[in-house]
Design a protein around this motif. Structure first.
Motif, PDB file in Angstrom:
ATOM      1  N   LEU A   1      28.651  54.291  19.020  1.00 50.54           N
ATOM      2  CA  LEU A   1      28.463  55.610  19.852  1.00 50.54           C
ATOM      3  C   LEU A   1      28.975  55.639  21.230  1.00 50.54           C
ATOM      4  CD1 LEU A   1      26.639  58.372  19.883  1.00 50.54           C
ATOM      5  CD2 LEU A   1      24.694  56.944  20.639  1.00 50.54           C
ATOM      6  N   SER A   2      29.709  56.155  21.549  1.00 47.60           N
ATOM      7  CA  SER A   2      30.270  56.428  22.990  1.00 47.60           C
ATOM      8  C   SER A   2      29.243  56.973  23.884  1.00 47.60           C
ATOM      9  CB  SER A   2      31.590  56.784  23.235  1.00 47.60           C
ATOM     10  OG  SER A   2      31.883  57.115  24.604  1.00 47.60           O
ATOM     11  N   ILE A   3      28.554  56.521  25.040  1.00 49.13           N
ATOM     12  CA  ILE A   3      27.681  57.273  25.759  1.00 49.13           C
ATOM     13  C   ILE A   3      28.400  57.907  27.077  1.00 49.13           C
ATOM     14  CG2 ILE A   3      25.559  56.138  24.971  1.00 49.13           C
ATOM     15  CD1 ILE A   3      25.715  54.356  27.428  1.00 49.13           C
ATOM     16  N   CYS A   4      29.570  57.589  27.316  1.00 45.57           N
ATOM     17  CA  CYS A   4      30.460  58.085  28.429  1.00 45.57           C
ATOM     18  C   CYS A   4      31.877  57.459  28.394  1.00 45.57           C
ATOM     19  CB  CYS A   4      30.024  57.251  29.699  1.00 45.57           C
ATOM     20  SG  CYS A   4      30.563  55.894  30.238  1.00 45.57           S
ATOM     21  N   GLN A   5      32.795  58.376  28.868  1.00 43.77           N
ATOM     22  CA  GLN A   5      34.063  58.261  29.074  1.00 43.77           C
ATOM     23  C   GLN A   5      34.504  58.583  30.411  1.00 43.77           C
ATOM     24  OE1 GLN A   5      36.561  59.096  25.637  1.00 43.77           O
ATOM     25  NE2 GLN A   5      37.877  60.474  27.067  1.00 43.77           N
ATOM     26  N   ALA A   6      35.283  57.642  30.994  1.00 44.12           N
ATOM     27  CA  ALA A   6      35.948  57.920  32.351  1.00 44.12           C
ATOM     28  C   ALA A   6      37.439  57.284  32.542  1.00 44.12           C
ATOM     29  CB  ALA A   6      35.040  57.269  33.494  1.00 44.12           C
ATOM     30  N   ARG A   7      38.092  57.710  33.258  1.00 48.82           N
ATOM     31  CA  ARG A   7      39.447  57.090  33.647  1.00 48.82           C
ATOM     32  C   ARG A   7      39.438  56.173  34.879  1.00 48.82           C
ATOM     33  NH1 ARG A   7      43.024  61.348  34.804  1.00 48.82           N
ATOM     34  NH2 ARG A   7      41.247  62.262  35.708  1.00 48.82           N
ATOM     35  N   ALA A   8      39.841  54.911  34.610  1.00 48.16           N
ATOM     36  CA  ALA A   8      39.838  54.065  35.818  1.00 48.16           C
ATOM     37  C   ALA A   8      40.787  52.740  35.455  1.00 48.16           C
ATOM     38  CB  ALA A   8      38.402  53.516  35.823  1.00 48.16           C
ATOM     39  N   SER A   9      41.445  52.405  36.507  1.00 50.70           N
ATOM     40  CA  SER A   9      42.133  51.069  36.564  1.00 50.70           C
ATOM     41  C   SER A   9      41.159  49.955  36.561  1.00 50.70           C
ATOM     42  CB  SER A   9      43.476  51.083  37.301  1.00 50.70           C
ATOM     43  OG  SER A   9      42.880  51.440  38.631  1.00 50.70           O
ATOM     44  N   VAL A  10      41.397  49.131  35.298  1.00 45.93           N
ATOM     45  CA  VAL A  10      40.574  47.937  35.486  1.00 45.93           C
ATOM     46  C   VAL A  10      41.193  46.751  36.276  1.00 45.93           C
ATOM     47  CG1 VAL A  10      39.233  46.234  33.884  1.00 45.93           C
ATOM     48  CG2 VAL A  10      40.010  48.785  33.005  1.00 45.93           C
ATOM     49  N   MET A  11      40.202  46.326  36.929  1.00 52.84           N
ATOM     50  CA  MET A  11      40.751  44.912  38.020  1.00 52.84           C
ATOM     51  C   MET A  11      39.979  43.759  37.786  1.00 52.84           C
ATOM     52  SD  MET A  11      43.145  47.078  39.532  1.00 52.84           S
ATOM     53  CE  MET A  11      43.888  46.575  41.006  1.00 52.84           C
ATOM     54  N   VAL A  12      40.552  42.784  38.059  1.00 48.30           N
ATOM     55  CA  VAL A  12      39.475  41.506  38.567  1.00 48.30           C
ATOM     56  C   VAL A  12      40.133  40.899  39.602  1.00 48.30           C
ATOM     57  CG1 VAL A  12      39.216  40.893  36.043  1.00 48.30           C
ATOM     58  CG2 VAL A  12      41.480  40.059  37.081  1.00 48.30           C
ATOM     59  N   TYR A  13      38.932  40.368  40.425  1.00 49.11           N
ATOM     60  CA  TYR A  13      39.233  39.479  41.780  1.00 49.11           C
ATOM     61  C   TYR A  13      39.634  38.240  41.582  1.00 49.11           C
ATOM     62  CZ  TYR A  13      38.583  38.542  46.530  1.00 49.11           C
ATOM     63  OH  TYR A  13      38.737  38.387  48.023  1.00 49.11           O
ATOM     64  N   ASP A  14      40.888  38.099  42.210  1.00 46.44           N
ATOM     65  CA  ASP A  14      41.684  36.711  42.054  1.00 46.44           C
ATOM     66  C   ASP A  14      41.194  36.007  43.492  1.00 46.44           C
ATOM     67  OD1 ASP A  14      43.668  34.799  41.318  1.00 46.44           O
ATOM     68  OD2 ASP A  14      44.972  35.829  42.870  1.00 46.44           O
ATOM     69  N   ASP A  15      40.354  35.058  43.245  1.00 44.32           N
ATOM     70  CA  ASP A  15      40.103  34.086  44.018  1.00 44.32           C
ATOM     71  C   ASP A  15      41.342  33.562  45.050  1.00 44.32           C
ATOM     72  OD1 ASP A  15      37.119  34.568  44.293  1.00 44.32           O
ATOM     73  OD2 ASP A  15      37.024  33.142  42.526  1.00 44.32           O
ATOM     74  N   ALA A  16      42.244  32.887  44.353  1.00 40.10           N
ATOM     75  CA  ALA A  16      43.448  32.431  45.050  1.00 40.10           C
ATOM     76  C   ALA A  16      43.836  33.270  46.283  1.00 40.10           C
ATOM     77  CB  ALA A  16      44.310  31.899  43.846  1.00 40.10           C
ATOM     78  N   SER A  17      44.152  34.422  45.722  1.00 42.65           N
ATOM     79  CA  SER A  17      44.959  35.460  46.656  1.00 42.65           C
ATOM     80  C   SER A  17      43.953  36.282  47.418  1.00 42.65           C
ATOM     81  CB  SER A  17      45.983  36.121  45.814  1.00 42.65           C
ATOM     82  OG  SER A  17      45.503  37.008  45.094  1.00 42.65           O
ATOM     83  N   LYS A  18      42.724  36.269  46.964  1.00 47.47           N
ATOM     84  CA  LYS A  18      41.693  36.994  47.709  1.00 47.47           C
ATOM     85  C   LYS A  18      42.028  38.608  47.574  1.00 47.47           C
ATOM     86  CE  LYS A  18      39.101  33.543  49.554  1.00 47.47           C
ATOM     87  NZ  LYS A  18      38.912  32.850  48.516  1.00 47.47           N
ATOM     88  N   LYS A  19      42.663  38.863  46.214  1.00 46.47           N
ATOM     89  CA  LYS A  19      43.107  40.214  46.181  1.00 46.47           C
ATOM     90  C   LYS A  19      42.468  40.657  44.776  1.00 46.47           C
ATOM     91  CE  LYS A  19      47.557  40.698  48.437  1.00 46.47           C
ATOM     92  NZ  LYS A  19      48.238  39.421  48.481  1.00 46.47           N
ATOM     93  N   TRP A  20      42.469  41.874  44.585  1.00 44.64           N
ATOM     94  CA  TRP A  20      42.127  42.637  43.437  1.00 44.64           C
ATOM     95  C   TRP A  20      43.466  42.897  42.761  1.00 44.64           C
ATOM     96  CZ3 TRP A  20      37.419  43.228  41.151  1.00 44.64           C
ATOM     97  CH2 TRP A  20      36.265  43.397  42.092  1.00 44.64           C
ATOM     98  N   VAL A  21      43.426  42.488  41.502  1.00 39.60           N
ATOM     99  CA  VAL A  21      44.651  42.376  40.654  1.00 39.60           C
ATOM    100  C   VAL A  21      44.353  43.019  39.299  1.00 39.60           C
ATOM    101  CG1 VAL A  21      45.597  40.210  41.629  1.00 39.60           C
ATOM    102  CG2 VAL A  21      44.458  40.116  39.670  1.00 39.60           C
ATOM    103  N   PRO A  22      45.256  43.774  38.578  1.00 42.82           N
ATOM    104  CA  PRO A  22      45.194  44.368  37.306  1.00 42.82           C
ATOM    105  C   PRO A  22      44.729  43.235  36.207  1.00 42.82           C
ATOM    106  CG  PRO A  22      47.437  44.779  38.244  1.00 42.82           C
ATOM    107  CD  PRO A  22      46.962  43.915  38.882  1.00 42.82           C
ATOM    108  N   ILE A  23      43.784  43.643  35.503  1.00 42.63           N
ATOM    109  CA  ILE A  23      43.043  42.585  34.675  1.00 42.63           C
ATOM    110  C   ILE A  23      44.221  41.952  33.580  1.00 42.63           C
ATOM    111  CG2 ILE A  23      42.580  44.388  32.736  1.00 42.63           C
ATOM    112  CD1 ILE A  23      39.762  42.692  32.373  1.00 42.63           C
ATOM    113  N   LYS A  24      45.392  42.663  33.362  1.00 45.91           N
ATOM    114  CA  LYS A  24      46.465  42.181  32.579  1.00 45.91           C
ATOM    115  C   LYS A  24      47.706  42.418  33.655  1.00 45.91           C
ATOM    116  CE  LYS A  24      44.469  42.071  27.937  1.00 45.91           C
ATOM    117  NZ  LYS A  24      44.581  42.690  26.726  1.00 45.91           N
TER     118      LYS A  24
END
Length: 123
Positions: free
Chosen positions: A1-24
């Motif tokens: 059961l989906s309770i919501c839907q939204a469009r977003a780009s998924v990021m993870v924080y890269d500690d080494a470069s101190k930047k947000w990068v795409p999850i893949k």
């Protein structure tokens, strides 16, 4: 059961470069993010599917006590022991829709009667 839907780009924080990068790596662009509620065992997952190629970029089990942080109106984040996840939403409206569902999920998970009937079986 989906309770919501939204469009977003998924990021993870890269500690080494101190930047947000795409999850893949190389996976820029928007994904369709749903929060699914499994009513049978009262669990919630965040599932993101790439709009371009339908690849799953995130399949994340929401845990009780998760700290969800609305950093800006269109950028929200949360962390676990391994990494920090970020969602960069297409619009404020979609961010609000998603955060409402996320907070609902966390509220359900933290309520004392959530899954209580299942616990007694395992004890």
């Amino acid at each position: 059961l989906s309770i919501c839907q939204a469009r977003a780009s998924v990021m993870v924080y890269d500690d080494a470069s101190k930047k947000w990068v795409p999850i893949k790596p190389g996976q820029q662009g928007f994904s369709r993010i749903n929060i699914y509620h499994n009513t049978a065992n009262n669990t919630f997952r965040v599932v993101g599917v790439k709009l371009q190629d339908q690849q799953v970029v995130i399949n994340y089990s929401i845990v009780k006590g998760l700290k969800y942080n609305q950093a800006t109106p269109t950028f929200h984040q949360w962390r676990d022991a391994r990494q920090v996840y970020g969602l960069n939403f297409a619009s404020k409206e979609e961010a609000t829709t998603f955060s409402n569902a996320m907070l609902f999920a966390l509220n359900v998970l933290s309520s004392p009667d959530s899954g209580g009937e299942h616990l007694s079986v395992m004890e």
